[in-house]
Design an enzyme around this catalytic site. Sequence first.
Site, PDB file in Angstrom:
ATOM      1  N   ASP A   9       0.878  -1.169   0.000  1.00  0.00           N
ATOM      2  CA  ASP A   9       0.000   0.000   0.000  1.00  0.00           C
ATOM      3  C   ASP A   9       0.913   1.216   0.000  1.00  0.00           C
ATOM      4  O   ASP A   9       1.505   1.551   1.028  1.00  0.00           O
ATOM      5  CB  ASP A   9      -0.896  -0.037   1.256  1.00  0.00           C
ATOM      6  CG  ASP A   9      -1.650   1.276   1.492  1.00  0.00           C
ATOM      7  OD1 ASP A   9      -1.624   2.166   0.618  1.00  0.00           O
ATOM      8  OD2 ASP A   9      -2.274   1.391   2.570  1.00  0.00           O
ATOM      9  N   LYS A  70       2.542  11.215  -3.528  1.00  0.00           N
ATOM     10  CA  LYS A  70       1.524  10.490  -4.297  1.00  0.00           C
ATOM     11  C   LYS A  70       0.622  11.444  -5.078  1.00  0.00           C
ATOM     12  O   LYS A  70       0.130  11.109  -6.151  1.00  0.00           O
ATOM     13  CB  LYS A  70       0.696   9.644  -3.331  1.00  0.00           C
ATOM     14  CG  LYS A  70      -0.252   8.666  -4.001  1.00  0.00           C
ATOM     15  CD  LYS A  70      -0.811   7.730  -2.954  1.00  0.00           C
ATOM     16  CE  LYS A  70      -1.844   6.781  -3.522  1.00  0.00           C
ATOM     17  NZ  LYS A  70      -2.305   5.849  -2.475  1.00  0.00           N
ATOM     18  N   GLU A 147      -7.332   0.373  -4.384  1.00  0.00           N
ATOM     19  CA  GLU A 147      -7.335   0.303  -2.910  1.00  0.00           C
ATOM     20  C   GLU A 147      -8.654  -0.243  -2.327  1.00  0.00           C
ATOM     21  O   GLU A 147      -8.616  -1.095  -1.440  1.00  0.00           O
ATOM     22  CB  GLU A 147      -6.998   1.683  -2.334  1.00  0.00           C
ATOM     23  CG  GLU A 147      -5.506   1.984  -2.490  1.00  0.00           C
ATOM     24  CD  GLU A 147      -5.152   3.457  -2.374  1.00  0.00           C
ATOM     25  OE1 GLU A 147      -5.997   4.256  -1.939  1.00  0.00           O
ATOM     26  OE2 GLU A 147      -4.011   3.817  -2.724  1.00  0.00           O
ATOM     27  N   ASP A 172     -12.729   5.544   2.755  1.00  0.00           N
ATOM     28  CA  ASP A 172     -11.298   5.561   3.090  1.00  0.00           C
ATOM     29  C   ASP A 172     -10.869   6.982   3.430  1.00  0.00           C
ATOM     30  O   ASP A 172     -10.751   7.836   2.548  1.00  0.00           O
ATOM     31  CB  ASP A 172     -10.500   5.017   1.887  1.00  0.00           C
ATOM     32  CG  ASP A 172      -8.998   4.917   2.173  1.00  0.00           C
ATOM     33  OD1 ASP A 172      -8.531   5.515   3.166  1.00  0.00           O
ATOM     34  OD2 ASP A 172      -8.298   4.238   1.399  1.00  0.00           O
TER      35      ASP A 172
END
Length: 584
Positions: A9, A70, A147, A172
């Site tokens: 992850d 990211k 994800e 999330d």
Amino acid sequence: MSTKVLGIDLGTTNSVVAIIEDGQPRIIPVGGERLLPSVVGLDSNGSLLVGRHAYNQWGIAPERTVRSIKRLMGSGKRAEMAGTSYTPQEISAFILRRIREAAAAYLGEDVQRAVITVPAYFNEPQRQATIEAGEIAGLQVERILNEPTAAALAYGYGRDNGSEPLRVLVYDLGGGTFDVSIIELDGEIVDVIATAGNNHLGGDDFDQRLADLLADEFERDHKIDLRQNHQAWARLWRAAEEAKIELSSLPYATINLEYIVADKKGRPLHIQREIERQEFEGLISDLLDGTLDAIDQALTDAKLGADDLDRVLLVGGSTRIPAVWSLVTEHLDQEPHAEIDPDAAVALGAAVQAGIVAGEKIDAILVDVTPFSLGLETATISRGRLKDDHFVPLIRRNSAVPVQKSEMFNTIFPGQHAIHVKVYQGENSIASENVLLGDFMFDELKPNRGDGLTEVTVNFQLDINGILNVTVIDRAGRKQISEQMKASRQRLSPEDIAQSQAKLALTYAGAEDEDEDEVVVDPGVHALLERAAKILAAPGVDAELAADISEVVIAIREAVQDGDDEAVEERCDELIDLLFEAEE
Ligand code: ADP
Ligand code: MG
């Protein structure tokens, strides 16, 4: 080359790596920690720092440190670090290489294949950049996995072909991003039906709100703006994050910063501030409410209603905030699942996918959960009347253990100097309908509020063996009592629980059917058993005789089932004698 495959992850805030071992996905620690902060830096000598050290350096030397890379993946933009420019792929590759090294040290062999997760909304260039980052780090990226799909895999969904299609909403909330995804799993086919969210919302914003509050108060008191002093601001920010995390399990937290800056005369100034959970939740409530709009947006896009959702999963470190749990529960009218460590779920799911790629056998993830809610009886005064027997859960059913939760309670009468603490296990809102685990008195209370009431903190600590420690402290900390009791425990995956429940229901249904078949074997025996049943049901039958009759009836049923005709005949004779005796 190793046949193993890592599940990674690669998060905005934290990265996590896991692998299948003995059929179970397990987190591989990096530098002794489960989460590796996704931060890269160069120290003053130009040496590379990745993870915790880089995160710590960010406070002092932001120009030599890169966070949240990211966000730039696939954008064509570059990041500056100590005067040199890097592509996002290169910065990400530093993180991935650190992970690869940690995995090699842990496993005793260099693993060069990986499954890496990305947000469901990542476009092709963003996915491509992620693959390139892997390649730069010497990893062959076997699969890019969404994800939310990884989270669902961690929960064991979508792994067997036989089951019904499942619609899952994954909420999330991480450090800097918030994603809602609705996915449909049908066997091994996963469709992302809708995604929504906010690319700039997460735990960082909550930290900032709290840090801003403290900075505002400090400015009011001392006419100094801490935001202008990078180092002081970084310390304040970090203290705010720590307090925020504490408030997820405690009703209040204290922020203590010695010598945050000096005043004009060079005297040191400090910050000491207590904050209650409620106050903190008030600071971020508009942000949390905004996440509900994103849920609605995703549902609208998917043309679904809340009741079309089979599961709701909470993922990401920020979902540990209790208000998130209650807001989502209320909004969707179903209890979300958060049993699997929310900041590890995506990595564990990536490991499951990696295990499938490597051809490993994978068992369901086992989590130790508490099968019942644990809480207290409380009373309130409403319109002058005492309403008691109300159950307030502190630890919710299906919480992963070990777990600890605290809440604040207060006495109801001014001058009340004792509290009867009654601890229950169960789901009923009426306390006495649940199982009483224990009770004790907390006395000699002294009022600690202006209105003559006393505030106490109740802390529940449940360990892996189901031992529940209940501690009551009066807010002033003058008195503390702890009691230990035993709660039930269970080691099951959330899916196991649902499956076992279904199986149990079926077994009961099956048992009834069997009973019917069993007795029809021989009409003579059947008639005799009916006669026995009538006698047993009649009022006034002698208790001892009834017991004998029941015993023989059971023996006959067993003999019939075993096909032992001789025993059936023998036992039937016995029964006939007993029935004569009873009918006399
Ligand atoms: P990401 O997916 O963005 O990499 P994570 O899922 O690791 O991020 O979440 C990181 C965020 O979760 C951070 O803001 C951190 O402060 C927050 N967090 C971690 N634990 C808790 C907690 N117990 N209560 C509240 N926030 C938490
Ligand atoms: Mg994440």
